[in-house]
Design an enzyme around this catalytic site. Structure first.
Site, PDB file in Angstrom:
ATOM      1  N   GLY A 133       0.835  -1.373   0.041  1.00  0.00           N
ATOM      2  CA  GLY A 133      -0.020  -0.080  -0.066  1.00  0.00           C
ATOM      3  C   GLY A 133       0.702   1.203  -0.146  1.00  0.00           C
ATOM      4  N   CYS A 175      -0.874  -7.268  -3.163  1.00  0.00           N
ATOM      5  CA  CYS A 175      -1.491  -8.659  -3.332  1.00  0.00           C
ATOM      6  C   CYS A 175      -1.465  -9.098  -5.008  1.00  0.00           C
ATOM      7  CB  CYS A 175      -2.828  -8.840  -2.919  1.00  0.00           C
ATOM      8  SG  CYS A 175      -3.929  -7.266  -3.215  1.00  0.00           S
ATOM      9  N   GLN A 220      -6.657 -11.694  -1.890  1.00  0.00           N
ATOM     10  CA  GLN A 220      -5.836 -10.652  -1.565  1.00  0.00           C
ATOM     11  C   GLN A 220      -5.586 -10.597  -0.011  1.00  0.00           C
ATOM     12  OE1 GLN A 220      -9.033 -10.950  -2.118  1.00  0.00           O
ATOM     13  NE2 GLN A 220     -10.169 -10.127  -0.541  1.00  0.00           N
TER      14      GLN A 220
END
Length: 344
Positions: A110, A140, A302
């Protein structure tokens, strides 16, 4: 015994904590929580000391949770930090806390790539992380793409270019405020999506373009790939590469795998914690060769695909084990599918 501190105990952090606790060469010395919720109490029940920010102590105590210390205390108690904070919080933590301490930190996908010295995927560039101060395990979707491409490369199948089309899950199962609910959303509408450039932070010479949409499901992402190979290869050669490569699973329609829901049901039937499926699930029936063109579809869970990558990243950074020994050790301790896999 490597002492691991985990900053953030959400979707990814709690899974990493459990995975680290299953290793015989590392242990969780604590997890940082911001909210004294049910997850904090579960962490305590699992034997993980709870740390928080100094201004949150009273809230935790009122909830019946005695903090073991502050984020600074957790950093000091750790040999290495896994930052599993929400998007962009990892960078804030780096600037506010990590730079003050001589401890390596592993960030998640992220964060932007420049938060770290190197982006990481165990199959593709394990050795590049050795001795690095800041490492980033890619997201992911990027992990899924990188695994698939690397499985070909490791087995001598050259790649000229890759074009990947991603149907992203709209939200994780617990994310009640996210969507879409009744829509299909370009995510983003521009080309390429960020996944292609992210893959190139690891596979630097790969010609790749990605496009993505968000769809109203929560279970997994689905990728549809067109890969132009450097020469003509047989379907059997490609299948064999996938069969041999760790962390890849071939799902056969004839065996009942007709959708991603069946992959998750398989994880449930295996008795896996949280119904996790860290392997890339390639639909064998989709693997098609036309000349030097390869087509395939695969699912990416994910919530769990990056978990084994984080465990390997710890060993890679600290130089504890060479690549294949670490990957095999991680896969066996996490009870991933190892039958037919070649580690080395």
């Amino acid at each position: 015994m490597i002492k691991v501190g985990i900053i953030g105990y959400g979707t990814i952090g709690k899974r990493i904590a459990d995975a680290v606790a299953m290793q015989d060469d590392m242990k969780v010395v604590g997890v940082l929580k911001v909210t004294p919720d049910y997850e904090a109490k579960i962490a305590l029940a699992r034997g993980f000391p709870i740390y928080t920010y100094s201004d949150r102590f009273d809230k935790f105590k009122k909830a019946g949770i005695e903090p073991a210390g502050t984020i600074e205390d957790l950093i000091k108690a750790s040999d290495i930090i896994i930052d599993a904070s929400p998007e962009d919080v990892g960078r804030e933590n780096k600037e506010k806390y990590y730079q003050r301490y001589d401890k390596p930190v592993i960030f998640q996908g992220g964060e932007e790539a420049d938060v770290a010295d190197v982006s990481f995927n165990a199959l593709a560039n394990y050795e590049e992380a050795k001795g690095r101060r800041y490492v980033r395990v890619v997201s992911c979707n990027t992990t899924g793409i990188t695994r698939v491409l690397t499985s070909l490369i490791l087995n001598g199948i050259g790649i000229k270019k890759a074009r990947i089309f991603i149907a992203r899950r709209g939200a994780d199962p617990k994310e009640h405020k996210k969507g879409p609910i009744n829509d299909v959303v370009p995510n983003p509408a521009t080309v390429p999506s960020h996944h292609g450039p992210d893959v190139q932070t690891i596979l630097k010479d790969i010609d790749i373009v990605t496009m993505a949409i968000a769809v109203p499901v929560t279970i997994m992402h689905m990728h549809m790939a067109y890969i132009e190979l450097s020469s003509t290869y047989t379907k059997d050669a490609v299948i064999e590469a996938f069969v041999k490569t760790p962390r890849i699973f071939l799902a056969d329609v004839g065996s009942g795998f007709q959708s991603l829901a069946h992959v998750i049901e398989y994880a449930r039937d295996l008795g896996r914690s949280r119904s996790d499926f860290p392997e890339v699930a390639i639909f064998r029936d989709s693997v098609t060769i036309r000349g030097n063109e390869l087509y395939l579809m695969y699912g990416v869970h994910q919530e769990s695909i990056v978990v084994p990558e984080n465990v390997d990243a710890i060993r890679a950074v600290l130089g504890i084990l060479p690549k294949w020994r670490s990957i095999e050790k991680t896969d066996k301790t996490l009870k991933l599918i190892t039958e037919g896999k070649v580690y080395g």
